[in-house]
Design an enzyme around this catalytic site. Structure first.
Site, short mmCIF file in Angstrom:
data_model
loop_
_atom_site.label_atom_id
_atom_site.label_comp_id
_atom_site.label_asym_id
_atom_site.label_seq_id
_atom_site.Cartn_x
_atom_site.Cartn_y
_atom_site.Cartn_z
N SER A 143 -9.98 -0.73 6.64
CA SER A 143 -9.05 -0.60 5.48
C SER A 143 -8.45 -1.82 4.92
O SER A 143 -7.98 -1.77 3.95
CB SER A 143 -8.27 0.59 5.51
N LYS B 57 0.79 -1.35 -0.01
CA LYS B 57 0.13 -0.10 0.01
C LYS B 57 0.94 1.31 0.09
O LYS B 57 1.94 1.27 0.73
CB LYS B 57 -0.86 0.06 1.31
N SER C 95 -9.97 1.80 2.81
CA SER C 95 -9.01 2.59 2.19
C SER C 95 -7.92 1.69 1.16
O SER C 95 -7.28 2.21 0.20
CB SER C 95 -8.29 3.54 2.70
#
Lengths: 96, 490
Positions: free
Chosen positions: B180, B81, B156
């Site tokens: 997330s 990420k 997210s």
């Protein structure tokens, strides 16, 4: 719990050092009003005698030995600076 | 037809690498080729460095040839990420604020994975600064759900989930502040694990809400998630909230628990099955409960009475912490600097106005407000007290059960653009937020598909630091199903 209408967006944006356009101010005020309205339900909870939780698990101060460790070289540390000169970050004049 | 390399789990690929049936270079090339073939549609990656990945793969093959392979992760391409530092590579948080930022050092999780021989492969899209539930709030691109490109992958960590589901990585890392990791894992049909707060170092993770953030893996199987977790977990002096306790070999420990203990006690919180739950999601989770019963597990109703306050508590605490953490982006030392400013204070205001997107600004405003003079007690302090009650709810439930079973997300993936109202988006996290507030481990595993062919996720919530047991319970479910063998057609 204070009424959502009390969110003075000009004051809060100033505290946050955030320049907002008139459009953003109007939009955020309305949207955050809805969010604050949802949050208001917390006032229904009886929290008398309840301790606040800052972290899910108790954490204590952590001490490190006062020994110098290898760190980033200056040029690496400054690589992301928007403006630099002589191994220093250049900023606008602070004192007139 | 045999499964393509890029859809195989780590456990299987490790065997092929060990037997030298496949080299790390071949595997990495397969992942790169797949990424090039599909990412123009999925849009999971913010950036990747093909030459760097191949150099790491060659180094892995050289180690292996010399009899010095470092374990099951050696030669496995893992995506990150884009909030986790990889030295020398871009780190953007999907924000214009950090559009040109290059990581000066490795995050602890990055270093640990490199030490294990894993290949760091690309930086994956997210909602800006990890604030959102759809990966539409990225300053650069909206990631698409590989199962239906018109739908969101969740967020997210939407890039991390979508890339894995689409075969663009063998495993990925994400971060989870209010769901997330688990919510996008559910929406993309992969396994996603949020560890106990403090188990995995946050050093080198861009901070959003420091008392809630945890890094965790996305994987094709529960076994793979266990392998990733044991590689990244452990005490780190560079993170003062990192907990100093021994890290088990989660994979072995999970299998041992599976062998020794067949009867798990699972709690079903009635508050998680009420209004707002999509009937198809509810039905899939009920089927999963039926499966556990058929395996001899004990199913008990439990109550988490403060569940309805979770979203309110979260959006006070998370925004308060974010307003403080994001104060560092002032245009001075790094990040975007406005060219329009007339003095240094004006520079702060304008750099932040130009660098941050709408959702980040909204949350900074809300967080600043709830911490401001006159409102602190009413909002922040009260939220911290309700947080205590939410945590106690879970700990009370664990007197009777080993883990708690819920849906991960109230609905399958929604259409891009469908939740333009921030409050509607915030309510997506209703089932995942409590886990972060209470600091617990949670895992989402695929548990079926909607009639429209969209993945559905089952959430299992464990006790603090009992990840091995949580993984064992998840593995029991996975072993009786084959959802993880289905892949999206792209």
């Amino acid at each position: 719990m204070p009424a959502p209408a009390e969110l003075n967006i000009d004051h809060v944006a100033k505290l946050a050092r955030l320049a907002l356009t008139p459009g953003e101010k109007a939009q955020f005020s309305q949207q955050l009003g809805d969010v604050l309205h949802h949050i208001e339900q917390l006032s229904k909870v009886d929290v008398s005698g309840v301790e606040p939780t800052a972290h899910a698990f108790p954490i204590y101060n952590v001490w490190a030995d006062d020994v110098a460790q290898p760190a980033l070289p200056v040029e690496v540390a400054l690589r992301n600076a928007p403006a630099q000169r002589d191994n220093m970050i250049v900023v606008p004049k602070v004192v007139e | 037809m045999s499964t393509e390399l890029f859809f195989k789990p780590v456990t299987e690929l490790a065997g092929l690498l060990e037997a030298k049936t496949v080299s790390a270079v071949e595997l990495t090339k397969a992942v790169i080729a797949r990424t090039k073939a599909v990412d123009a549609r999925v849009k999971a990656f913010n950036s990747y460095d093909e030459a760097d990945a191949l150099a790491q793969a060659e180094a892995s093959d050289t180690r292996r040839a010399a009899g010095q392979a470092r374990g099951l992760l050696d030669g496995i391409p893992v995506g990150f990420k884009d909030v986790i530092s990889v030295a020398g590579q871009p780190l953007t948080a999907s924000s214009r604020m950090l559009a040109n930022f290059v990581s000066p050092y490795d995050a602890t999780v990055t270093r640990k994975l490199k030490d294990a021989g894993a290949i760091s492969w690309g930086r994956l899209n997210l909602d800006e600064f990890a604030m959102g539930s759809s990966t539409e709030n990225s300053a650069f691109q909206a990631t698409c759900n590989p199962w239906d490109l018109s739908r969101v992958p969740g967020g997210s960590s939407g890039g991390s989930a979508a890339a894995l589901a689409a075969g663009e990585a063998i495993a990925t890392l994400g971060s989870d502040t209010g769901g997330s990791i688990r919510q996008p894992a559910a929406l993309c049909g992969v396994v996603g694990l949020k560890p106990t707060y403090g188990l995995v170092s946050r050093y080198g993770l861009i901070a959003f809400a420091s008392s809630l953030d945890q890094i965790g893996p996305f994987a094709r199987t529960v076994d793979d998630a266990a392998l990733l977790l044991e590689a990244i977990a452990g005490h780190d002096p560079l993170d003062s909230t990192s907990v100093n306790r021994p890290v088990p070999r989660y994979s072995e420990e999970m299998h041992r628990i599976r062998r020794e203990k067949k009867v798990f006690r699972l709690g079903i919180p009635k508050e998680y099955f009420g209004e707002g739950l999509d009937p198809e999601v509810g039905a899939a989770v009920e089927k999963a409960i039926g499966f556990y019963k058929s395996q001899g597990c004990e199913i008990r109703e439990v109550s988490l009475p403060h569940t309805e306050y979770g979203v309110g508590v979260y959006y006070i605490i998370a925004t308060a912490e974010c307003s403080s953490n994001l104060a560092r982006y002032d245009g001075i030392r790094y990040g975007h600097r406005s060219k329009e400013a007339k003095d240094v204070v004006d520079l702060y205001f304008k750099s932040r106005a130009e660098g941050f997107g709408a959702e980040v600004k909204r949350r900074i405003i809300l967080g600043t407000y709830v911490l401001s003079s006159g409102y602190y007690d009413a909002f922040y302090l009260r939220a911290q007290k309700v947080r205590t009650l939410i945590r106690q709810d879970f700990l009370n439930a664990y007197k009777d059960v080993d883990a708690i079973l819920t849906p991960t997300s109230p609905t399958p993936a929604f259409r891009a653009g469908d939740k333009s109202d921030p409050l509607a988006m915030y309510l997506c996290d209703v089932y995942t937020i409590g886990v972060n507030l209470a600091g617990l481990p949670g895992i989402s595993v695929p548990c079926g598909f909607s009639s429209g062919g969209l993945p559905i996720g089952l959430q299992l919530i464990g006790q603090p630091f009992k990840e091995a047991e949580l993984l064992a319970i998840a593995d029991l479910y996975e072993g009786g199903h084959d959802w993880q063998r289905r892949h999206p057609k792209l």
